[in-house]
Design an enzyme around this catalytic site. Structure first.
Site, mmCIF file in Angstrom:
data_model
loop_
_atom_site.group_PDB
_atom_site.id
_atom_site.type_symbol
_atom_site.label_atom_id
_atom_site.label_comp_id
_atom_site.label_asym_id
_atom_site.label_seq_id
_atom_site.Cartn_x
_atom_site.Cartn_y
_atom_site.Cartn_z
ATOM 1 C CE LYS A 119 -14.012 -4.354 2.500
ATOM 2 N NZ LYS A 119 -14.189 -5.760 1.254
ATOM 3 C CG ASP A 172 -10.725 -1.245 0.826
ATOM 4 O OD1 ASP A 172 -10.032 -1.010 1.247
ATOM 5 O OD2 ASP A 172 -11.292 -1.243 -0.315
#
Ligand code: SF4
Length: 223
Positions: A134, A152
């Site tokens: 991420k 997310d």
């Protein structure tokens, strides 16, 4: 396990391949200011801000980095102080011990392997201690070379509500989104979902009556 939104979808809408472009266009018109909320002025600050943002809010990170970036300007600055001092300086972002360890490890590798510069190659970013997919995705996207789609909590929820994925696992959700979202939109797509999630498509009480996707594009619409 985080709550799933896969089963909320019920209204009949067009296949996702037909909806993706209008969804992106409508969200871009609705949230023209949808960009990264973290503040930074160079790749090093970007990397550090993203690393600090795990498990906390962007507002909180910005509060901490305002002073941090005054004090620490180069990778070596993070290694020149005792770990306890860095821990104190980033304390308010939470998980400060682990984050200090990650920051120091990443700075060490940036100095030893990359001549003091944050690497641009995705795999090199991933090899930095404490940098997961991420983080590498956010850093690459902000540098104009998105290699994937950042997932997310907002991106997960909205992708499930919009029936762009039936997956629960972020890596599998990302894979679905990479197949669906045009590559040129990989960087801005997560920002659009994040801002839409914050402003309109709330986890508990989505405000469908105000949502531009409600009429024809969202199978989970309540209006
Ligand atoms: S606010 Fe409602 S219509 Fe809009 S994306 Fe969320 S669930 Fe769908």
């Amino acid at each position: 396990m985080a709550r799933s939104y896969v089963r909320e979808a019920r209204k009949k809408v067009a296949p996702k391949k037909e909806r993706i472009r209008p969804v992106i266009e409508l969200l871009a018109a609705e949230h023209p200011d949808a960009t990264i909320a973290l503040r930074f002025s160079n790749p090093l600050e970007l990397l550090i801000a993203v690393m600090l943002s795990a498990q906390t809010t962007d507002v909180n990170v910005n509060r901490v980095t305002e002073r941090l970036f005054e004090k620490y300007r180069r990778p070596e600055d993070y290694l020149a102080v005792a770990p306890e001092e860095l821990e104190r300086d980033i304390f308010a972002t939470g998980f400060y011990r682990q984050k200090t360890k990650s920051l120091r490890g990443a700075m060490q590798r940036i100095l030893e392997v990359h001549g003091g510069e944050v690497p641009t190659a995705f795999d090199d970013l991933l090899r930095l201690p404490g940098v997961a997919r991420k983080t590498a995705n956010v850093v690459s996207a902000e540098r104009g070379a998105a290699q994937g789609v950042v997932v997310d909590t907002h991106v997960r929820r909205l992708s499930q509500r919009l029936a762009f994925t039936r997956q629960e696992d972020p890596v599998k959700i990302e894979r679905d989104l990479m197949r669906l979202v045009p590559r040129e939109d990989w960087a801005r797509f997560p920002h659009l979902l994040i801002w839409h999630g914050r402003r309109i498509c709330d986890a508990r009480r989505p405000r469908c009556e105000e949502c531009p996707l409600a009429a024809e594009l969202c199978p989970s619409s309540r209006v």
